[in-house]
Enzyme design. Structure first.
Site, PDB file in Angstrom:
ATOM      1  N   HIS A 220       5.624   0.424  -0.356  1.00 57.33           N
ATOM      2  CA  HIS A 220       6.125   1.545  -1.116  1.00 57.33           C
ATOM      3  C   HIS A 220       6.018   2.313  -1.849  1.00 57.33           C
ATOM      4  CE1 HIS A 220       3.038   3.970   1.429  1.00 57.33           C
ATOM      5  NE2 HIS A 220       2.400   4.330  -0.307  1.00 57.33           N
TER       6      HIS A 220
HETATM    7  N1  UDP Z   1      -4.231  -0.654   2.402  1.00 51.03           N
HETATM    8  C1  UDP Z   1      -5.158  -1.458   1.905  1.00 51.03           C
HETATM    9  N2  UDP Z   1      -5.045  -2.602   2.344  1.00 51.03           N
HETATM   10  C2  UDP Z   1      -3.468  -3.072   1.502  1.00 51.03           C
HETATM   11  C3  UDP Z   1      -2.305  -1.481   2.005  1.00 51.03           C
HETATM   12  C4  UDP Z   1      -2.820  -0.798   2.864  1.00 51.03           C
HETATM   13  O1  UDP Z   1      -7.008  -0.690   2.407  1.00 51.03           O
HETATM   14  O2  UDP Z   1      -3.406  -3.978   0.975  1.00 51.03           O
HETATM   15  C5  UDP Z   1      -4.843   0.643   3.213  1.00 51.03           C
HETATM   16  C6  UDP Z   1      -4.093   0.957   4.495  1.00 51.03           C
HETATM   17  O3  UDP Z   1      -5.028   0.637   5.545  1.00 51.03           O
HETATM   18  C7  UDP Z   1      -4.331   2.063   4.640  1.00 51.03           C
HETATM   19  C8  UDP Z   1      -3.821   2.803   3.626  1.00 51.03           C
HETATM   20  O4  UDP Z   1      -4.421   1.677   2.336  1.00 51.03           O
HETATM   21  O5  UDP Z   1      -5.080   3.207   5.115  1.00 51.03           O
HETATM   22  C9  UDP Z   1      -2.420   3.231   3.295  1.00 51.03           C
HETATM   23  O6  UDP Z   1      -2.419   3.940   1.726  1.00 51.03           O
HETATM   24  P1  UDP Z   1      -1.133   4.141   1.620  1.00 51.03           P
HETATM   25  O7  UDP Z   1       0.138   3.092   1.942  1.00 51.03           O
HETATM   26  O8  UDP Z   1      -0.901   3.901  -0.397  1.00 51.03           O
HETATM   27  O9  UDP Z   1      -0.428   5.614   1.222  1.00 51.03           O
HETATM   28  P2  UDP Z   1      -0.052   6.225   2.535  1.00 51.03           P
HETATM   29  O10 UDP Z   1      -0.504   6.172   3.504  1.00 51.03           O
HETATM   30  O11 UDP Z   1       1.477   6.154   2.582  1.00 51.03           O
HETATM   31  O12 UDP Z   1      -0.368   7.391   1.987  1.00 51.03           O
END
Ligand code: UDP
Length: 390
Positions: A220
């Site tokens: 993403h």
């Molecule tokens: N996550 C979720 N469902 C999904 C994909 C990711 O619950 O379909 C969770 C994942 O386990 C993690 C969080 O979302 O805790 C990560 O969010 P994201 O990847 O949007 O943000 P980043 O961590 O890159 O800032």
């Protein structure tokens, strides 16, 4: 691993007066990682959601699943350019804090919401606590890198997840008296929300996959989704891998929009595309995936708790601990993705056993208790005792 019930606090739980602690957040990972802190704060927590990512898939259902209170929701932030997100949230936070000054403000990580919360606290002279301080990718092309550097400069109490994070802060001249090594709250978030074995087995059956015999992918980040060539390269590799084993692909709304705009939707045909999953369901699928492919920050930490291999599609990471401890490997979009996944698959059960036995570098599951103890000290005007160690 079996899920544990929310831990009984081992540190004294502070008593709060009538004023609250404002927890400012705006995205899915902040909800996940601040949930253990918010639950420990109980009625003392005033949750403020800036609306940076506010929809059912990315926030609404997480509030319910994580047992969080209804937030004060700010307006006009989501979908706007970065400076507008920050300034729009900042103006509304300032009005809120002028009306009802909180005892302290808590922000986590590096989002525009966190930066707005930090600036608002600073403008009103309210103590600021930064959870997950000291992460650095040293990649100035990432807006998040600028957000986290500024927040760390403003914070009164910096909760570093690891000793390396603390050392980075100290090297930038942040005084030792403002930094505590607390561990990362993601450890308790995973332990509390990973479904029990029987429920995980049922979820895998629902998705038609067998433990250790499928891949789980999420992509993403703008560097991968906003460049059609990068997005095509990643999806082409995943489609190639899908000829060997099922690939579950949890499609973030941003990715879906970019795929459609770039006319790349056909590349999903070989994969099993899934709408964004709830937290427990995502953890269950990650727990049994043979390999995870992701550019997510939070997933880099979670795989170390779940004991699973991860291929990180990014040019830099602010979480080298996941790489150094053998869980994650950084690759560029394209052929390197397939090569790294196949290398991990070739390690087979022995590789999975090795990771299952490697402790997470992100702490012991008590970070949120340490953070709440620090908040108690800050809120009561006592100097925070910052010598806690993970
Ligand atoms: N996550 C979720 N469902 C999904 C994909 C990711 O619950 O379909 C969770 C994942 O386990 C993690 C969080 O979302 O805790 C990560 O969010 P994201 O990847 O949007 O943000 P980043 O961590 O890159 O800032």
């Amino acid at each position: 691993m079996t899920p544990t019930a929310p831990v009984t606090p081992i540190l004294p739980t502070p008593t709060w007066g009538t004023r609250s602690v404002a927890v400012v957040l705006g995205t899915r990972p902040e909800l996940v990682k601040l949930a253990p802190v918010i639950r420990l704060l109980g009625p003392a927590a005033h949750l403020v959601h800036t609306g940076q990512h506010y929809d059912t898939d990315l926030s609404g259902r997480f509030l319910t699943e994580l047992g969080l209170p209804e937030p004060t929701l700010l307006e006009g932030v989501g979908g706007k350019p970065r400076a507008v997100q920050i300034s729009t949230a900042l103006a509304q936070l300032d009005a809120l804090f002028a009306d009802e000054p909180p005892l302290a403000v808590v922000v986590q990580g590096d989002t525009n919401a966190s930066l707005a919360g930090a600036l608002a606290a600073n403008a009103r002279g309210i103590p600021l606590v930064h959870v997950e301080a000291g992460l650095r990718s040293h990649d100035r092309a990432m807006p998040e890198e600028h957000n986290r550097v500024v927040i760390d400069q403003l914070a009164d109490v910096l909760c570093a997840a690891t000793e390396d994070n603390r050392d980075l802060l100290r090297a930038e001249g942040v005084p030792a008296g403002r930094v505590a090594v607390t561990g990362n709250t993601v450890v308790e978030a995973v332990r509390e929300h990973l479904p029990a074995a029987a429920e995980r087995a049922a979820l895998l059956a629902e998705h038609g996959v067998t433990a250790d015999r499928y891949l789980l992918a999420t992509v993403h980040r703008p560097e991968n989704t906003d460049d059609p060539a990068a997005l095509r390269a990643i999806l082409t590799e995943l489609a190639g891998l899908a000829a060997e084993l099922p690939v579950l692909f949890a499609v973030h709304p941003r990715t879906k929009a970019r795929l459609e705009a770039a006319g790349l939707g056909h590349l999903l045909a070989a994969l099993t595309p899934l709408a964004p999953l709830g937290y427990g369901e995502f953890l269950a699928l990650a727990r049994h995936a043979a390999v995870i492919v992701s550019d997510s920050g939070g997933v880099q930490e979670e795989t170390t708790v779940l004991g699973r291999p991860l291929v990180v599609v990014r040019r830099s990471t602010e979480r080298p601990e996941a790489v150094d401890s053998g869980f994650a490997e950084l690759v560029a979009p394209g052929r390197a993705v397939g090569r790294a996944v196949r290398r991990r698959l070739a390690e087979g059960d022995a590789g999975l056993r090795r990771l299952a036995e490697t402790p997470s570098p992100f702490g012991d599951g008590l970070a949120s208790q340490r953070i709440v103890a620090l908040l108690g000290a800050v809120a009561s005007g006592r100097p925070a005792r910052l010598s806690v160690a993970a």
